[in-house]
Design a protein around this motif. Structure first.
Motif, short mmCIF file in Angstrom:
data_model
loop_
_atom_site.label_atom_id
_atom_site.label_comp_id
_atom_site.label_asym_id
_atom_site.label_seq_id
_atom_site.Cartn_x
_atom_site.Cartn_y
_atom_site.Cartn_z
N GLU A 174 2.98 -0.62 2.75
CA GLU A 174 3.52 0.24 1.61
C GLU A 174 2.80 0.34 0.25
OE1 GLU A 174 6.22 1.88 2.22
OE2 GLU A 174 6.25 1.17 4.12
N GLU A 175 2.18 -0.67 -0.14
CA GLU A 175 1.21 -0.78 -1.17
C GLU A 175 0.23 0.29 -1.10
OE1 GLU A 175 0.59 -5.02 -3.28
OE2 GLU A 175 -0.33 -4.76 -1.09
N LEU A 176 -0.47 0.43 0.20
CA LEU A 176 -1.39 1.69 0.33
C LEU A 176 -0.92 2.71 0.21
CD1 LEU A 176 -3.38 -0.48 3.38
CD2 LEU A 176 -4.41 0.27 1.27
N LYS A 177 0.32 3.23 0.61
CA LYS A 177 0.93 4.44 0.74
C LYS A 177 1.14 4.61 -0.86
CE LYS A 177 3.15 4.45 5.34
NZ LYS A 177 4.27 4.72 5.94
N ARG A 178 1.58 3.86 -1.53
CA ARG A 178 1.86 4.08 -2.91
C ARG A 178 0.65 4.49 -3.65
NH1 ARG A 178 5.31 -0.43 -2.58
NH2 ARG A 178 3.45 -1.33 -4.12
N TRP A 179 -0.38 3.73 -3.47
CA TRP A 179 -1.56 3.87 -4.17
C TRP A 179 -2.27 5.09 -4.02
CZ3 TRP A 179 -3.72 -1.92 -3.05
CH2 TRP A 179 -2.68 -2.69 -3.84
N CYS A 180 -2.43 5.35 -2.35
CA CYS A 180 -2.88 6.63 -1.79
C CYS A 180 -2.09 7.93 -2.64
CB CYS A 180 -2.78 6.85 -0.21
SG CYS A 180 -3.80 8.25 0.27
N LEU A 181 -0.99 8.13 -2.82
CA LEU A 181 -0.27 9.05 -3.42
C LEU A 181 -0.56 9.13 -4.75
CD1 LEU A 181 2.09 11.17 -3.02
CD2 LEU A 181 3.83 9.27 -3.34
N ARG A 182 -0.58 7.84 -5.50
CA ARG A 182 -0.92 7.82 -6.82
C ARG A 182 -2.27 8.39 -7.19
NH1 ARG A 182 0.40 2.20 -9.37
NH2 ARG A 182 2.32 2.78 -8.33
N SER A 183 -3.12 8.14 -6.46
CA SER A 183 -4.72 8.38 -6.54
C SER A 183 -4.94 9.79 -6.45
CB SER A 183 -5.62 7.35 -5.67
OG SER A 183 -5.48 7.98 -4.27
N GLY A 184 -4.24 10.59 -5.43
CA GLY A 184 -4.30 12.00 -5.26
C GLY A 184 -5.58 12.17 -4.29
N GLN A 185 -6.13 11.02 -3.69
CA GLN A 185 -7.15 11.12 -2.77
C GLN A 185 -6.67 11.08 -1.28
OE1 GLN A 185 -10.63 11.46 -3.75
NE2 GLN A 185 -9.70 11.45 -5.88
#
Length: 122
Positions: free
Chosen positions: A41-52
């Motif tokens: 879940e953290e990884l999904k949030r961070w990936c989305l937030r990063s735009g990468q």
């Protein structure tokens, strides 16, 4: 602005990044990326937030990445399988990572990190 700093303390790039944070007065909470590996879940949030793209979160120069032959396997894996893999071993995750409420920085690029000081990324 306080941020979460995910690092592997023995990594020389992470050591340089931590020194940069301290020298630039950036308030942060350090988290050992292997002892407290990010969950899916953290990884999904961070990936989305990063735009990468998700592939940017893989430590492609790491031994585990190479041992698992992920260069060949990743293109054939679903996104969910890739998240599961990243969440299974902190050594697979690109580091350092800096997480704020609005930004995710992957790897240490001082010019990009300027945003943490309240300036704009170059």
């Amino acid at each position: 602005m306080e941020c979460l700093f995910l690092e592997y303390p023995k990594c020389s790039t992470c050591q340089k990044a931590r020194k940069w944070l301290i020298e630039n007065g950036v308030t942060h909470i350090s988290r050992h990326i292997v002892e407290q590996n990010p969950d899916i879940e953290e990884l999904k949030r961070w990936c989305l937030r990063s735009g990468q793209p998700l592939k940017k979160f893989f430590n492609t120069s790491g031994m585990v990445y190479k041992q698992l032959n992920l260069k060949e396997k990743l293109p054939n894996m679903s996104e969910e399988e890739q998240y599961e893999l990243l969440a299974s071993n902190g050594m697979l995750v690109k580091r350092p990572l800096v997480i704020t409420e609005t930004t995710v920085l992957i790897g240490f690029k001082p010019a990009e990190w300027e945003i943490l000081k309240g300036g704009s990324a170059k």
